[in-house]
Design a protein around this motif. Structure first.
Motif, PDB file in Angstrom:
ATOM      1  N   PHE A 190      65.294  28.731  49.446  1.00 61.69           N
ATOM      2  CA  PHE A 190      63.835  28.820  49.261  1.00 61.69           C
ATOM      3  C   PHE A 190      63.325  30.252  49.093  1.00 61.69           C
TER       4      PHE A 190
ATOM      5  N   SER B  48      54.197  18.397  49.041  1.00 64.40           N
ATOM      6  CA  SER B  48      55.094  19.454  48.569  1.00 64.40           C
ATOM      7  C   SER B  48      54.512  20.852  48.793  1.00 64.40           C
ATOM      8  N   LEU B  49      53.264  20.931  49.239  1.00 59.12           N
ATOM      9  CA  LEU B  49      52.677  22.259  49.504  1.00 59.12           C
ATOM     10  C   LEU B  49      52.891  22.715  50.944  1.00 59.12           C
ATOM     11  N   LEU B  50      53.447  21.837  51.781  1.00 57.97           N
ATOM     12  CA  LEU B  50      53.643  22.228  53.186  1.00 57.97           C
ATOM     13  C   LEU B  50      54.693  23.321  53.284  1.00 57.97           C
ATOM     14  N   ASN B  51      54.383  24.342  54.047  1.00 55.48           N
ATOM     15  CA  ASN B  51      55.347  25.423  54.265  1.00 55.48           C
ATOM     16  C   ASN B  51      56.275  25.076  55.422  1.00 55.48           C
ATOM     17  N   HIS B  52      57.295  25.909  55.563  1.00 56.58           N
ATOM     18  CA  HIS B  52      58.338  25.651  56.563  1.00 56.58           C
ATOM     19  C   HIS B  52      58.065  26.364  57.883  1.00 56.58           C
TER      20      HIS B  52
ATOM     21  N   TYR C  69      62.298  22.579  56.444  1.00 60.31           N
ATOM     22  CA  TYR C  69      63.035  22.401  55.184  1.00 60.31           C
ATOM     23  C   TYR C  69      64.532  22.230  55.443  1.00 60.31           C
TER      24      TYR C  69
ATOM     25  N   THR D 214      62.885  23.335  44.590  1.00 60.03           N
ATOM     26  CA  THR D 214      62.076  23.994  45.634  1.00 60.03           C
ATOM     27  C   THR D 214      61.155  23.007  46.339  1.00 60.03           C
ATOM     28  N   ASN D 215      60.686  22.003  45.638  1.00 57.95           N
ATOM     29  CA  ASN D 215      59.586  21.194  46.176  1.00 57.95           C
ATOM     30  C   ASN D 215      59.905  19.731  46.430  1.00 57.95           C
TER      31      ASN D 215
ATOM     32  N   THR E  85      51.770  36.004  52.476  1.00 57.35           N
ATOM     33  CA  THR E  85      53.237  35.990  52.538  1.00 57.35           C
ATOM     34  C   THR E  85      53.853  34.665  52.124  1.00 57.35           C
ATOM     35  N   LYS E  86      53.052  33.624  51.997  1.00 56.82           N
ATOM     36  CA  LYS E  86      53.640  32.293  51.783  1.00 56.82           C
ATOM     37  C   LYS E  86      53.095  31.553  50.575  1.00 56.82           C
ATOM     38  N   GLY E  87      52.044  32.061  49.963  1.00 56.60           N
ATOM     39  CA  GLY E  87      51.405  31.304  48.893  1.00 56.60           C
ATOM     40  C   GLY E  87      50.485  30.267  49.507  1.00 56.60           C
ATOM     41  N   ARG E  88      50.396  29.102  48.875  1.00 56.76           N
ATOM     42  CA  ARG E  88      49.474  28.092  49.387  1.00 56.76           C
ATOM     43  C   ARG E  88      49.938  27.571  50.748  1.00 56.76           C
TER      44      ARG E  88
ATOM     45  N   PHE F  46      62.931  32.937  51.037  1.00 57.60           N
ATOM     46  CA  PHE F  46      62.070  33.695  51.949  1.00 57.60           C
ATOM     47  C   PHE F  46      62.792  33.879  53.278  1.00 57.60           C
TER      48      PHE F  46
ATOM     49  N   SER G 292      55.564  26.187  43.456  1.00 56.26           N
ATOM     50  CA  SER G 292      56.350  27.428  43.469  1.00 56.26           C
ATOM     51  C   SER G 292      57.808  27.149  43.088  1.00 56.26           C
TER      52      SER G 292
HETATM   53  C1  LIG Z   1      57.652  23.760  48.870  1.00 56.90           C
HETATM   54  S1  LIG Z   1      56.931  25.303  48.527  1.00 56.90           S
HETATM   55  C2  LIG Z   1      55.596  25.335  49.654  1.00 56.90           C
HETATM   56  C3  LIG Z   1      54.287  25.615  48.982  1.00 56.90           C
HETATM   57  C4  LIG Z   1      54.131  27.034  48.510  1.00 56.90           C
HETATM   58  N1  LIG Z   1      53.613  27.885  49.572  1.00 56.90           N
HETATM   59  C5  LIG Z   1      53.204  27.110  47.310  1.00 56.90           C
HETATM   60  O1  LIG Z   1      52.313  27.960  47.281  1.00 56.90           O
HETATM   61  O2  LIG Z   1      53.402  26.337  46.359  1.00 56.90           O
HETATM   62  C6  LIG Z   1      58.169  26.330  49.190  1.00 56.90           C
HETATM   63  C7  LIG Z   1      57.917  27.799  49.003  1.00 56.90           C
HETATM   64  O3  LIG Z   1      56.842  28.224  49.838  1.00 56.90           O
HETATM   65  C8  LIG Z   1      57.133  29.488  50.437  1.00 56.90           C
HETATM   66  N2  LIG Z   1      57.294  29.292  51.888  1.00 56.90           N
HETATM   67  C9  LIG Z   1      57.412  28.114  52.545  1.00 56.90           C
HETATM   68  N3  LIG Z   1      57.504  28.323  53.866  1.00 56.90           N
HETATM   69  C10 LIG Z   1      57.461  29.659  54.062  1.00 56.90           C
HETATM   70  C11 LIG Z   1      57.541  30.483  55.211  1.00 56.90           C
HETATM   71  N4  LIG Z   1      57.661  29.973  56.438  1.00 56.90           N
HETATM   72  N5  LIG Z   1      57.477  31.828  55.034  1.00 56.90           N
HETATM   73  C12 LIG Z   1      57.353  32.372  53.790  1.00 56.90           C
HETATM   74  N6  LIG Z   1      57.290  31.629  52.654  1.00 56.90           N
HETATM   75  C13 LIG Z   1      57.333  30.280  52.787  1.00 56.90           C
HETATM   76  C14 LIG Z   1      58.431  29.960  49.823  1.00 56.90           C
HETATM   77  O4  LIG Z   1      58.137  30.723  48.705  1.00 56.90           O
HETATM   78  C15 LIG Z   1      59.096  28.647  49.416  1.00 56.90           C
HETATM   79  O5  LIG Z   1      60.028  28.803  48.373  1.00 56.90           O
END
Ligand SMILES: C[S@@+](CC[C@H](N)C(=O)[O-])C[C@H]1O[C@@H](n2cnc3c(N)ncnc32)[C@H](O)[C@@H]1O
Length: 487
Positions: free
Chosen positions: A322, A265-269, A304, A235-236, A160-163, A324, A217
């Protein structure tokens, strides 16, 4: 048709961070620089030497970070074959310093493998541009000279969030998890069009870093008309010009400089984040610290957006900027608890603004306002603890209380509060931040600073005035003069 393949050497065991190993590595690096000084393919950056051949192999300036040197090589007269010559020369120099037995050569074509996994090598290369991390508090003791790199996290893909960064060791509160330089920064004063500025910053980066940016992303991919560079940057990017501003989020000035980080910049929220990002203007590194103890397997998160808002507002902002819908622990609370959380966060926001804007801070004779101010700090600290538990960020609120006590010559309370601000700053920004260092100076001598204009001596106490034997809550009530409010 020539077939190219990978070959290289691994350093096994890796070097330690001891003085002896540092000296040896410096000699090796100097030898390599000398050997290739006339070679246009050699680039020297702040953190490593890079060869503009193959997939641009690097040698870091800190030897204990080095695991592998590898190149795409071939056997005919092509560029790949020339790469083989680089590998042979560098391996030869390395042997002089570290011995045959420490350099484990490998070659895909011959079916021999390196000692380290691709993920370990990738992580080690990322660390070349990062400040040394402190050793983990429960570091395994090693009898060899090998330094164990602190494996605080690994990068995983979540559906659901990518990396995502996942803790792979228990991380104590206050640990510096990451410290790295931005790949590039942009200033709000740059007269160029922002896309031109991003393009030119990218051009000056080595290829792997360019690719790093391009694989980040982009929450604005589907926005019509937004250039992918700009969408990815927005975004980052993170503020890169001052220590984190911790006051009223509504009055927070927009940063002048923002930047992109390889890992931060890869940290999620999360709306209940377990880490905090800050920029250190002195070292020009971005840092990430653990706000509370983080168990193995938990995702590392930062915020974020200002968290002190009701869920509907937070989700609006996150979705707009962002793309999501946040499903963090705070956003997924059952209705009754969500209502309580929304109310607390809204009250936190109101109190912050009232403390920030309170004109009584500068007024000489407004004793009652000064007391009100301290009372607001007390309530705010309580609400923050209720909402965020151990991860509550309290440096700002203690700082506001400290200022109020200093303005009224209450040195007893000021000493206690200065220690609390200092300890909170170490957790949020690190011991090396200028704010933490300034505050450390105030702990033994709160009056020593020239920053404080006294507005009255009404609360005058000395540093000996701290009462002993009060229990936790009694002490808090003394500290914030609660019994005196409303007199
Ligand atoms: C700064 S990037 C974080 C790294 C990203 N996960 C990646 O794979 O590059 C921000 C993006 O990550 C995803 N993301 C971050 N936090 C999230 C969360 N709590 N739930 C779902 N997606 C999230 C969203 O797509 C967002 O636009």
């Amino acid at each position: 048709m020539p077939v190219n393949h990978n070959a290289g050497f691994d350093m096994v065991p890796r070097l330690s961070a001891s003085l002896e190993d540092k000296k040896l590595w410096r000699k090796f690096i100097n030898h390599v620089k000398e050997k290739f000084k006339a070679d246009v393919n050699l680039h020297v950056t702040e953190d490593y030497i890079e060869f503009d051949v193959g997939d641009r192999p690097k040698l870091p300036f800190e030897g204990h970070k080095f695991l592998r040197f590898s190149l795409i090589i071939g056997s005919d007269g092509t560029a790949a074959a020339v790469n083989g010559a680089y590998l042979a020369v560098i391996a030869g120099i390395a042997q002089e310093y570290f011995g045959m037995e420490r350099l484990q050569g490998w070659n895909d074509e011959l079916g021999t493998r390196g000692h380290y996994t691709a993920a370990e090598v990738h992580e080690s290369i990322l660390s070349y541009s990062q400040l040394d991390l402190p050793p983990p508090s429960v570091a395994p003791t090693s009898t060899t000279t090998t330094t164990t790199a602190p494996p605080f996290f690994q990068i995983t893909i979540l559906p659901t969030k990518g990396r995502a960064l996942i803790a792979q060791t228990a991380i104590p509160k206050g640990t510096r998890i990451l410290s790295e330089r931005p790949l590039f920064t942009l200033s709000a004063h740059d007269p160029r069009d922002i896309i031109t500025a991003i393009a030119s910053a990218l051009q000056s980066l080595p290829k792997p870093d360019q690719q790093g940016f391009l694989t980040l992303s982009n929450a604005h991919r589907i926005d019509t008309g937004l250039h992918p560079f700009l969408g990815t940057f927005i975004t980052n990017s993170l503020p890169c010009d001052r220590d984190l501003y911790r006051g009223d989020p509504q009055r927070r000035p927009a940063p002048d400089t923002t930047g992109i980080f390889p890992t931060i910049s890869l940290l999620n929220h999360s709306c209940v984040p377990n880490t905090v990002y800050a920029f250190n203007p002195r070292t020009r590194f971005g840092t990430v610290h653990a706000l509370r103890a983080i168990p193995v397997g938990e995702e590392l998160t930062m915020t974020y957006v200002p968290e002190d808002a009701a869920r509907a507002d937070r989700r609006d902002r996150l979705q707009g900027s962002f793309n999501f819908i946040c499903a963090c622990a705070a956003c997924e609370l059952p209705p009754a608890q969500l209502g309580a959380s929304d109310a607390r966060r809204t009250q936190i926001d109101v109190l912050r603004s009232s403390i920030e804007n309170n004109p009584a801070r500068e007024t000489k004779d407004a004793d009652v306002f000064q007391l009100r101010m301290l009372h607001n700090c007390y309530v705010l600290a309580q609400l923050l603890r209720e909402e965020y538990g151990e991860a509550a960020r309290l440096s700002w609120v203690y700082d506001m209380a400290l200022r109020t006590c200093l303005k009224n010559e209450d040195l007893g309370r000021a000493g206690v509060l200065a220690r609390r601000v200092y300890e909170a700053l170490v957790v949020e920004l690190g011991e090396d931040s200028q704010l933490a260092q300034e505050m450390r100076g105030l702990v033994p001598d709160p009056k020593g600073s020239q920053r404080w204009d006294m507005v009255s001596a009404h609360w005058r106490t000395t540093s000996e005035a701290v009462p002993e034997g009060l229990d936790g809550e009694e002490f808090e009530r003394w500290l914030f003069k609660i019994s005196e409010v409303g007199r």
